[in-house]
Design a protein around this motif. Sequence first.
Motif, PDB file in Angstrom:
ATOM      1  N   PHE A   1       0.833  -1.204   0.000  1.00  0.00           N
ATOM      2  CA  PHE A   1       0.000   0.000   0.000  1.00  0.00           C
ATOM      3  C   PHE A   1       0.869   1.256   0.000  1.00  0.00           C
ATOM      4  CE2 PHE A   1      -3.214  -2.969   1.589  1.00  0.00           C
ATOM      5  CZ  PHE A   1      -4.307  -2.589   0.835  1.00  0.00           C
ATOM      6  N   PHE A   2       1.885   1.254   0.866  1.00  0.00           N
ATOM      7  CA  PHE A   2       2.775   2.413   0.928  1.00  0.00           C
ATOM      8  C   PHE A   2       3.585   2.563  -0.356  1.00  0.00           C
ATOM      9  CE2 PHE A   2       2.066   1.864   5.536  1.00  0.00           C
ATOM     10  CZ  PHE A   2       1.763   3.179   5.859  1.00  0.00           C
ATOM     11  N   ASP A   3       3.978   1.437  -0.946  1.00  0.00           N
ATOM     12  CA  ASP A   3       4.708   1.506  -2.216  1.00  0.00           C
ATOM     13  C   ASP A   3       3.808   2.029  -3.327  1.00  0.00           C
ATOM     14  OD1 ASP A   3       6.914   1.190  -3.877  1.00  0.00           O
ATOM     15  OD2 ASP A   3       6.334  -0.847  -4.456  1.00  0.00           O
ATOM     16  N   LEU A   4       2.536   1.646  -3.275  1.00  0.00           N
ATOM     17  CA  LEU A   4       1.563   2.137  -4.251  1.00  0.00           C
ATOM     18  C   LEU A   4       1.400   3.656  -4.138  1.00  0.00           C
ATOM     19  CD1 LEU A   4      -0.687   1.611  -6.363  1.00  0.00           C
ATOM     20  CD2 LEU A   4      -2.250   1.201  -4.445  1.00  0.00           C
ATOM     21  N   LEU A   5       1.418   4.153  -2.890  1.00  0.00           N
ATOM     22  CA  LEU A   5       1.206   5.587  -2.652  1.00  0.00           C
ATOM     23  C   LEU A   5       2.474   6.412  -2.855  1.00  0.00           C
ATOM     24  CD1 LEU A   5      -1.051   5.391   0.547  1.00  0.00           C
ATOM     25  CD2 LEU A   5      -1.769   6.000  -1.771  1.00  0.00           C
ATOM     26  N   PHE A   6       3.625   5.878  -2.373  1.00  0.00           N
ATOM     27  CA  PHE A   6       4.842   6.695  -2.334  1.00  0.00           C
ATOM     28  C   PHE A   6       5.958   6.203  -3.266  1.00  0.00           C
ATOM     29  CE2 PHE A   6       2.840   6.938   1.931  1.00  0.00           C
ATOM     30  CZ  PHE A   6       2.475   8.275   1.892  1.00  0.00           C
ATOM     31  N   ASP A   7       5.797   5.028  -3.852  1.00  0.00           N
ATOM     32  CA  ASP A   7       6.726   4.511  -4.855  1.00  0.00           C
ATOM     33  C   ASP A   7       8.180   4.541  -4.360  1.00  0.00           C
ATOM     34  OD1 ASP A   7       7.559   3.472  -7.265  1.00  0.00           O
ATOM     35  OD2 ASP A   7       7.722   5.431  -8.234  1.00  0.00           O
ATOM     36  N   PHE A   8       8.459   3.818  -3.267  1.00  0.00           N
ATOM     37  CA  PHE A   8       9.807   3.848  -2.698  1.00  0.00           C
ATOM     38  C   PHE A   8      10.635   2.612  -3.032  1.00  0.00           C
ATOM     39  CE2 PHE A   8       6.836   2.402   0.601  1.00  0.00           C
ATOM     40  CZ  PHE A   8       7.363   1.147   0.908  1.00  0.00           C
ATOM     41  N   PHE A   9      10.021   1.537  -3.522  1.00  0.00           N
ATOM     42  CA  PHE A   9      10.772   0.348  -3.907  1.00  0.00           C
ATOM     43  C   PHE A   9      11.286   0.493  -5.339  1.00  0.00           C
ATOM     44  CE2 PHE A   9       9.091  -3.228  -0.930  1.00  0.00           C
ATOM     45  CZ  PHE A   9      10.052  -2.864   0.000  1.00  0.00           C
ATOM     46  N   PRO A  10      12.471  -0.086  -5.611  1.00  0.00           N
ATOM     47  CA  PRO A  10      12.969  -0.038  -6.995  1.00  0.00           C
ATOM     48  C   PRO A  10      12.110  -0.916  -7.901  1.00  0.00           C
ATOM     49  CG  PRO A  10      14.346  -1.481  -5.650  1.00  0.00           C
ATOM     50  CD  PRO A  10      13.401  -0.794  -4.707  1.00  0.00           C
ATOM     51  N   VAL A  11      12.138  -0.626  -9.192  1.00  0.00           N
ATOM     52  CA  VAL A  11      11.395  -1.430 -10.164  1.00  0.00           C
ATOM     53  C   VAL A  11      12.233  -2.653 -10.524  1.00  0.00           C
ATOM     54  CG1 VAL A  11      10.340  -1.491 -12.435  1.00  0.00           C
ATOM     55  CG2 VAL A  11      10.282   0.618 -11.095  1.00  0.00           C
ATOM     56  N   LEU A  12      11.693  -3.829 -10.340  1.00  0.00           N
ATOM     57  CA  LEU A  12      12.386  -5.064 -10.683  1.00  0.00           C
ATOM     58  C   LEU A  12      11.890  -5.523 -12.050  1.00  0.00           C
ATOM     59  CD1 LEU A  12      12.156  -6.853  -7.219  1.00  0.00           C
ATOM     60  CD2 LEU A  12      13.970  -5.391  -8.094  1.00  0.00           C
ATOM     61  N   PRO A  13      12.768  -5.591 -13.047  1.00  0.00           N
ATOM     62  CA  PRO A  13      12.338  -5.892 -14.423  1.00  0.00           C
ATOM     63  C   PRO A  13      11.505  -7.175 -14.550  1.00  0.00           C
ATOM     64  CG  PRO A  13      14.632  -5.191 -14.384  1.00  0.00           C
ATOM     65  CD  PRO A  13      14.222  -5.356 -12.952  1.00  0.00           C
ATOM     66  N   ASP A  14      11.888  -8.233 -13.806  1.00  0.00           N
ATOM     67  CA  ASP A  14      11.155  -9.504 -13.903  1.00  0.00           C
ATOM     68  C   ASP A  14       9.697  -9.381 -13.470  1.00  0.00           C
ATOM     69  OD1 ASP A  14      13.442 -10.618 -14.776  1.00  0.00           O
ATOM     70  OD2 ASP A  14      13.792 -11.912 -13.053  1.00  0.00           O
ATOM     71  N   SER A  15       9.412  -8.393 -12.630  1.00  0.00           N
ATOM     72  CA  SER A  15       8.057  -8.274 -12.087  1.00  0.00           C
ATOM     73  C   SER A  15       7.020  -8.029 -13.191  1.00  0.00           C
ATOM     74  CB  SER A  15       7.991  -7.142 -11.053  1.00  0.00           C
ATOM     75  OG  SER A  15       8.292  -5.887 -11.648  1.00  0.00           O
ATOM     76  N   GLY A  16       7.444  -7.416 -14.298  1.00  0.00           N
ATOM     77  CA  GLY A  16       6.521  -7.176 -15.398  1.00  0.00           C
ATOM     78  C   GLY A  16       6.048  -8.466 -16.040  1.00  0.00           C
ATOM     79  N   THR A  17       6.984  -9.399 -16.266  1.00  0.00           N
ATOM     80  CA  THR A  17       6.620 -10.687 -16.860  1.00  0.00           C
ATOM     81  C   THR A  17       5.762 -11.507 -15.912  1.00  0.00           C
ATOM     82  OG1 THR A  17       8.711 -10.677 -18.093  1.00  0.00           O
ATOM     83  CG2 THR A  17       7.520 -12.763 -17.960  1.00  0.00           C
ATOM     84  N   TYR A  18       6.139 -11.534 -14.645  1.00  0.00           N
ATOM     85  CA  TYR A  18       5.354 -12.289 -13.668  1.00  0.00           C
ATOM     86  C   TYR A  18       3.943 -11.708 -13.521  1.00  0.00           C
ATOM     87  CZ  TYR A  18       9.453 -14.987 -12.275  1.00  0.00           C
ATOM     88  OH  TYR A  18      10.536 -15.836 -12.289  1.00  0.00           O
ATOM     89  N   SER A  19       3.845 -10.393 -13.605  1.00  0.00           N
ATOM     90  CA  SER A  19       2.528  -9.754 -13.536  1.00  0.00           C
ATOM     91  C   SER A  19       1.670 -10.169 -14.726  1.00  0.00           C
ATOM     92  CB  SER A  19       2.677  -8.229 -13.504  1.00  0.00           C
ATOM     93  OG  SER A  19       3.348  -7.804 -12.338  1.00  0.00           O
ATOM     94  N   ALA A  20       2.293 -10.230 -15.896  1.00  0.00           N
ATOM     95  CA  ALA A  20       1.563 -10.638 -17.108  1.00  0.00           C
ATOM     96  C   ALA A  20       1.082 -12.084 -16.991  1.00  0.00           C
ATOM     97  CB  ALA A  20       2.461 -10.474 -18.327  1.00  0.00           C
ATOM     98  N   ILE A  21       1.901 -12.948 -16.394  1.00  0.00           N
ATOM     99  CA  ILE A  21       1.507 -14.351 -16.188  1.00  0.00           C
ATOM    100  C   ILE A  21       0.313 -14.426 -15.252  1.00  0.00           C
ATOM    101  CG2 ILE A  21       2.230 -16.553 -15.173  1.00  0.00           C
ATOM    102  CD1 ILE A  21       5.082 -15.891 -16.168  1.00  0.00           C
ATOM    103  N   ILE A  22       0.346 -13.656 -14.170  1.00  0.00           N
ATOM    104  CA  ILE A  22      -0.752 -13.649 -13.200  1.00  0.00           C
ATOM    105  C   ILE A  22      -2.037 -13.156 -13.856  1.00  0.00           C
ATOM    106  CG2 ILE A  22      -1.592 -12.580 -11.058  1.00  0.00           C
ATOM    107  CD1 ILE A  22       1.444 -12.442 -10.229  1.00  0.00           C
TER     108      ILE A  22
END
Length: 403
Positions: free
Chosen positions: A58-79
């Motif tokens: 929730f906090f990352d959604l609001l404040f965007d403090f975590f780095p972007v992990l490239p693999d997360s895009g592919t895993y999100s597409a699979i989900i």
Amino acid sequence: MRKVYFDDVYQIHILLYIVISLTSLFLVLKLCERLGVGERKTGYLIASFFCIYSLVPFFDLLFDFFPVLPDSGTYSAIIRGEEFEWLPRGYAGFSRIVTFTGTAIIAARSPFVFISLQIFLYFVSVIQIWKSWLYASDDTKVSGSIARIYFTLAFMYPASLLYTTVPLRESFFLFLFSLFLLGYFKISHNRGGLWLLLTGLSGLIILRPSFGAIVIALMGLKYVKADLESILKLSVLGTLALIASLHFFEQINYSISVAWIDYVRNMRFEEYTSGLTYGGVAWGGVTDVISDIPVLTAQFLFSPLPIVSEADPFSMKTALIDCVFIIAVLLIFLVFGLKQFRGLLLWFGFMTILLIASAVWEFYLTGAVRHRMPVVMMLLPPASKAVCSFLLFFRVAKRGCSV
């Protein structure tokens, strides 16, 4: 690069996230009670950390403090159920597992909601690894202080907080690894657990075939006595298990050999242009691999420090924080916990061989941070006992710890 897993998050997704999180918390506390891994104070500690982990997205959604992990895009597409013409083995394995278990459907095909399931799986993994340690150490009743130190270390472990709260396969991998580990040590103590071992092993092979080959070979360690009287038996059984596993992976066209690993490592230097690859090799045989094991193991365990790499570790702040955590825990263990080796050679032997085998395979700095998680998680139970001794030594703890 944007975080695609936060796309299309609506009120219904937030509500579902909360419902799954509350249900998961109830199940986690029930699991603690059933396995007998802690007292009421430990339950409160686990519940507190569970709430923190659940709030992080929730906090990352609001404040965007975590780095972007490239693999997360592919895993999100699979989900989300998007179609792919072709997926690498790791992604394809994840796709099969989320389809078979129905977890993507439970999360309403929302990567954001899926994170709540990942958090649940990680907490279950932490509990099962602790229970595995209790079996391995023949100590069913450990001081509550030591248990709380373990859970604090496990939940403050930087890599777990980062990779559990982003759509990735790490939570599933650790969950399957903890199933395998619990089944392994239950069987070692004649407590059943065959279905746990087989379920965990099958899932590990699907998610990461090379890791499956390693744990199949390690199963021979079960037959070695703690005093190492049967080293010959270990050699024979370990070799047979390794040959059998290599034959299996040959049948599914997944080659595991010195020449192939040499080829894969060196190919990555040309394929990846980020500058985060390391360990270019010229392996002509097993002796070449053995000679490189010390530096590759050090780089794997202490990534992103520049041991054989030339990348700037300060450009990877999250990985650097994780490295500092590991160094601190390891130093305390080496000073205050080495006496635990006596009678626990099976646990430490498993952990050491797993570390070396993973290090020989790894070639990417930030990949090492993710892929060393099973090894670090195995270090935390004995390290928690060492931390307790450390606190006693400096008279920081107000109450005594049974060590």
